[in-house]
Design an enzyme around this catalytic site. Structure first.
Site: not given
Ligand code: PGA
Length: 247
Positions: A230, A91, A161, A167, A93, A6-7
């Site tokens: 991510g 997701h 997740e 993050g 976000e 997931n860029w």
């Molecule tokens: P991360 O993100 O690997 O930067 O923790 C994962 C994601 O949100 O899919």
């Protein structure tokens, strides 16, 4: 094992995107890991349209609409036309921007209707001592998958997740024992939603600070079928190391 890169918005230029694709292609020759790249939409279009390699592509989101007068929306159908086969949906976000379980369910249905494999993201904000986080996960799974037909539900990939792990760094990620417990729990809930014993075959991914230093430990005995990665997927050197750790 499946690794979905997931860029997010970490990759914004074609040069870096091409480099990451080249690294991924090489990795498919030396590793059995299935790689799915999820670039921002315009970059996905630029990379996936001519792709003949074993690398697959995924959308980071799809629209809840099916097309028409919807300025700015990117529909499942247009993602398929661009060469995407997977779609990350729900997701955290996106949920943080107001996406509800109802919207997520509609997005799953659109993705499935166009032959995409949706990756439904679920995850609790925090872990409490009373196990309320388990009911939270149950609610996210049932609210998003409930409106789908049993045939559709079978095709949904689950990405667990936990928000508290996203993050950060490997030391903040989940421990493999806790992950094993959650994978069992998700399979149990999915088992109630799917016909017969088909929940056994549901693909369950983990995401949240997966890095080269913890991926092998997390894969070990947790029962996960892969990872949604991510920040560590947006750097060619780190991503190469990550996949090699699993090979
Ligand atoms: P991360 O993100 O690997 O930067 O923790 C994962 C994601 O949100 O899919």
């Amino acid at each position: 094992m499946l690794i979905v890169a997931n860029w997010k918005a970490y990759v914004e230029d074609l040069k870096k995107a091409k480099k990451l694709l080249a690294v991924s292609k090489r990795l498919t020759h030396v590793s059995k890991v299935n790689i799915v790249l999820a670039p921002p939409a315009p970059l996905l279009g630029a990379l996936a349209i001519r792709n003949k390699s074993k690398v697959s592509f995924g959308a980071q989101d799809v629209s809840r609409t099916t097309g028409g007068a919807q300025t700015g929306e990117v529909t499942a159908q247009s993602y398929v036309a661009a060469g995407a086969t997977y779609a990350i949906i729900g997701h955290s976000e996106r949920r943080a921007l107001g996406e509800t379980n109802t919207v997520i369910s509609e997005k799953l249905a659109h993705a499935l209707a166009h032959g995409m494999l949706p990756i439904l993201c679920v995850g609790e904000h925090e872990r409490d001592g009373e196990g309320r986080y388990l009911s939270y996960i149950r609610e996210e799974l049932t609210a998003a998958m409930g409106p789908l037909t049993p045939k559709e539900r079978v095709q949904v990939i689950i990405a667990y997740e936990p928000l508290w792990a996203i993050g950060k760094t490997a030391t903040d990620a989940i421990q493999s024992g806790d992950l094993a417990e959650m994978v069992l729990y998700i399979r149990k809930v999915i088992g109630e939603l799917l016909p017969g014993k088909s929940a056994r075959h549901t693909t369950i991914l983990y995401g949240g600070s997966v890095e080269p230093s913890n991926i092998r430990g997390l894969a070990g005995s947790s029962g996960v079928d892969g990872f949604l990665v991510g920040h560590a997927s947006a750097d060619p050197v780190v991503f190469r190391e990550l996949v090699k750790q699993l090979s």
